[in-house]
Design a protein around this motif. Sequence first.
Motif, mmCIF file in Angstrom:
data_model
loop_
_atom_site.group_PDB
_atom_site.id
_atom_site.type_symbol
_atom_site.label_atom_id
_atom_site.label_comp_id
_atom_site.label_asym_id
_atom_site.label_seq_id
_atom_site.Cartn_x
_atom_site.Cartn_y
_atom_site.Cartn_z
ATOM 1 N N ASN A 252 42.461 -16.708 -33.759
ATOM 2 C CA ASN A 252 43.703 -17.449 -34.010
ATOM 3 C C ASN A 252 43.821 -18.668 -33.103
ATOM 4 O O ASN A 252 44.257 -19.748 -33.543
ATOM 5 C CB ASN A 252 44.904 -16.528 -33.821
ATOM 6 N N LEU A 253 43.441 -18.502 -31.826
ATOM 7 C CA LEU A 253 43.484 -19.642 -30.911
ATOM 8 C C LEU A 253 42.507 -20.732 -31.365
ATOM 9 O O LEU A 253 42.835 -21.933 -31.319
ATOM 10 C CB LEU A 253 43.155 -19.175 -29.488
ATOM 11 N N ALA A 254 41.310 -20.309 -31.767
ATOM 12 C CA ALA A 254 40.336 -21.297 -32.236
ATOM 13 C C ALA A 254 40.832 -22.007 -33.499
ATOM 14 O O ALA A 254 40.672 -23.230 -33.637
ATOM 15 C CB ALA A 254 38.998 -20.605 -32.507
ATOM 16 N N GLU A 255 41.433 -21.275 -34.373
ATOM 17 C CA GLU A 255 41.971 -21.904 -35.580
ATOM 18 C C GLU A 255 43.112 -22.856 -35.247
ATOM 19 O O GLU A 255 43.237 -23.929 -35.856
ATOM 20 C CB GLU A 255 42.446 -20.829 -36.551
ATOM 21 N N ALA A 258 41.482 -25.936 -33.859
ATOM 22 C CA ALA A 258 40.848 -26.680 -34.956
ATOM 23 C C ALA A 258 41.893 -27.379 -35.818
ATOM 24 O O ALA A 258 41.704 -28.524 -36.248
ATOM 25 C CB ALA A 258 40.004 -25.735 -35.804
ATOM 26 N N ASN A 259 43.018 -26.712 -36.044
ATOM 27 C CA ASN A 259 44.077 -27.335 -36.844
ATOM 28 C C ASN A 259 44.684 -28.540 -36.148
ATOM 29 O O ASN A 259 45.247 -29.426 -36.800
ATOM 30 C CB ASN A 259 45.163 -26.305 -37.149
ATOM 31 N N GLY A 260 44.602 -28.576 -34.792
ATOM 32 C CA GLY A 260 45.116 -29.740 -34.075
ATOM 33 C C GLY A 260 44.111 -30.865 -33.955
ATOM 34 O O GLY A 260 44.482 -32.042 -33.919
ATOM 35 N N VAL A 261 42.809 -30.542 -33.859
ATOM 36 C CA VAL A 261 41.785 -31.557 -33.632
ATOM 37 C C VAL A 261 41.264 -32.129 -34.949
ATOM 38 O O VAL A 261 41.083 -33.344 -35.086
ATOM 39 C CB VAL A 261 40.627 -30.958 -32.802
ATOM 40 N N VAL A 262 40.991 -31.292 -35.885
ATOM 41 C CA VAL A 262 40.371 -31.745 -37.130
ATOM 42 C C VAL A 262 41.245 -32.763 -37.870
ATOM 43 O O VAL A 262 40.734 -33.816 -38.304
ATOM 44 C CB VAL A 262 40.038 -30.530 -38.021
ATOM 45 N N PRO A 263 42.556 -32.554 -38.036
ATOM 46 C CA PRO A 263 43.350 -33.597 -38.710
ATOM 47 C C PRO A 263 43.337 -34.926 -37.963
ATOM 48 O O PRO A 263 43.297 -35.995 -38.586
ATOM 49 C CB PRO A 263 44.754 -32.985 -38.757
ATOM 50 N N GLU A 264 43.369 -34.865 -36.610
ATOM 51 C CA GLU A 264 43.332 -36.108 -35.848
ATOM 52 C C GLU A 264 42.006 -36.836 -36.053
ATOM 53 O O GLU A 264 41.967 -38.061 -36.235
ATOM 54 C CB GLU A 264 43.539 -35.798 -34.365
ATOM 55 N N ALA A 265 40.905 -36.087 -36.006
ATOM 56 C CA ALA A 265 39.601 -36.709 -36.237
ATOM 57 C C ALA A 265 39.504 -37.268 -37.655
ATOM 58 O O ALA A 265 38.954 -38.366 -37.874
ATOM 59 C CB ALA A 265 38.493 -35.684 -35.999
ATOM 60 N N ARG A 266 40.038 -36.552 -38.599
ATOM 61 C CA ARG A 266 40.034 -37.057 -39.968
ATOM 62 C C ARG A 266 40.869 -38.323 -40.091
ATOM 63 O O ARG A 266 40.504 -39.261 -40.815
ATOM 64 C CB ARG A 266 40.557 -35.984 -40.913
ATOM 65 N N GLY A 267 41.993 -38.367 -39.357
ATOM 66 C CA GLY A 267 42.807 -39.580 -39.382
ATOM 67 C C GLY A 267 42.083 -40.765 -38.784
ATOM 68 O O GLY A 267 42.132 -41.890 -39.318
ATOM 69 N N GLN A 268 41.402 -40.541 -37.641
ATOM 70 C CA GLN A 268 40.645 -41.622 -37.034
ATOM 71 C C GLN A 268 39.514 -42.081 -37.945
ATOM 72 O O GLN A 268 39.256 -43.286 -38.071
ATOM 73 C CB GLN A 268 40.085 -41.164 -35.694
ATOM 74 N N ALA A 269 38.833 -41.139 -38.554
ATOM 75 C CA ALA A 269 37.760 -41.520 -39.470
ATOM 76 C C ALA A 269 38.301 -42.315 -40.652
ATOM 77 O O ALA A 269 37.706 -43.327 -41.071
ATOM 78 C CB ALA A 269 37.035 -40.270 -39.965
ATOM 79 N N GLN A 270 39.447 -41.906 -41.149
ATOM 80 C CA GLN A 270 40.044 -42.644 -42.257
ATOM 81 C C GLN A 270 40.469 -44.045 -41.831
ATOM 82 O O GLN A 270 40.314 -45.020 -42.588
ATOM 83 C CB GLN A 270 41.254 -41.860 -42.801
ATOM 84 N N ARG A 271 40.986 -44.154 -40.583
ATOM 85 C CA ARG A 271 41.375 -45.480 -40.088
ATOM 86 C C ARG A 271 40.155 -46.389 -39.956
ATOM 87 O O ARG A 271 40.199 -47.568 -40.313
ATOM 88 C CB ARG A 271 42.091 -45.339 -38.745
ATOM 89 N N LEU A 272 39.039 -45.846 -39.422
ATOM 90 C CA LEU A 272 37.827 -46.647 -39.314
ATOM 91 C C LEU A 272 37.309 -47.068 -40.689
ATOM 92 O O LEU A 272 36.839 -48.207 -40.869
ATOM 93 C CB LEU A 272 36.749 -45.855 -38.561
ATOM 94 N N LEU A 273 37.385 -46.159 -41.624
ATOM 95 C CA LEU A 273 36.956 -46.517 -42.971
ATOM 96 C C LEU A 273 37.821 -47.625 -43.562
ATOM 97 O O LEU A 273 37.318 -48.554 -44.203
ATOM 98 C CB LEU A 273 36.999 -45.277 -43.874
ATOM 99 N N GLU A 274 39.119 -47.529 -43.322
ATOM 100 C CA GLU A 274 40.008 -48.569 -43.835
ATOM 101 C C GLU A 274 39.771 -49.898 -43.140
ATOM 102 O O GLU A 274 39.804 -50.972 -43.777
ATOM 103 C CB GLU A 274 41.463 -48.123 -43.670
ATOM 104 N N ASP A 275 39.524 -49.877 -41.793
ATOM 105 C CA ASP A 275 39.215 -51.117 -41.086
ATOM 106 C C ASP A 275 37.926 -51.732 -41.607
ATOM 107 O O ASP A 275 37.838 -52.955 -41.808
ATOM 108 C CB ASP A 275 39.094 -50.836 -39.584
#
Length: 389
Positions: A252-255, A258-275
């Motif tokens: 549960n702690l790992a999940e 992961a729920n806190g890090v993965v969305p942030e990384a996905r957001g950064q990746a999406q921002r880089l793609l948009e840039d």
Amino acid sequence: MAWNEPGGGNSNNQDPWGGRRGGDRKGPPDLDEAFRKLQESLNGLFGGGKRRGDEQRSGSGGGLSLLVIGLGLLAAIWLYSAIYVVDEQEQAVVLRFGKYYKTVGPGLNFYFPPIDKKYQENVTRERAYSKQGQMLTEDENIIEVPLTVQYKISNLQDFVLNVDQPELSLQQATDSAVRHVVGSTAMDQVLTQGRELMASEVKERLQSFMDTYRTGITVTQVNLQSAAAPREVQEAFDDVIRAREDEQREKNLAETYANGVVPEARGQAQRLLEDASGYRDEVVARAQGEADRFSKLLTEYHKAPEVTRERLYLETMQEMMNNTSKVLVTSDKGQNNLLYLPLDKMIDSRGASGSAAPSASAGAVGGSDLGTRISADLQQRDLRSRETR
């Protein structure tokens, strides 16, 4: 000497009960007289007349009357047992000479005992029984599995006729079904989240047994309660359960992480793609604009080459002069050229960044020396030109 012997000592001719013959009696009543009165009353009831003085006919009539009374009582008892009531929730199966005759629904009914025999049961009530036993799992662990089976009678004819003791057969079939399901399941599944699936499998298998035996029983629910280990190894099982809970907590702690890090990384990746997409669109649009501009300039150049060449030269020199700190001054009369260096602006432009302050100071000093040398060179050229003239 007996009380009724001749010449007895009882001169008063009294019976043992203390009463005189023909007189008032203080003892028990005469049984013959009581039977005689009962016979007279029954004969009067049934309309049979007789003479009071005819003792022989009176005795035979009394026996017949007793027989009629007995038969009447037997008929009443038989009629009472032959009439029965079936409730709304019940059904009754009637056997005639031991063979199935009919199934009776709710209401007032009649049958002929002992020729007929009836079995009356509640067919809507939910019945239940509990069972518990030690069983061997697939991974060869012994556990205690308690369960509760709920059932009802769906076919009273099959329930009565096909199996001698259908409820006992149900219990034995439950034991077989549970052992089969537990024996094909791992211990972790039995102790944790696999109970619902096991209960469903036990119900399905048990109902299959009941249908095969034609017991007339429908299994409505199987509740598989929390299984536990035998008391001899309960402590070891508790340790296993605590370890499993720790494992689940770490997951549960790992999940959560992961729920806190993965969305942030996905957001950064999406921002880089948009840039990157924006930069691509910008470069492509600029290139297309330059190409269109060049095409239009080429058209104008074909129309007026000299004018277009002069305009392009002036625009280029203007753009270049805007990006340099050096200024070249020329005279209109064709005299000597004068190179002017704006040292103050050069020093200010180099000292704008704090990290480049030492280099800016050095540049300022170098620029001052260069300006001095250029001024001296210009003066010498001016003198030589004057001497030549």
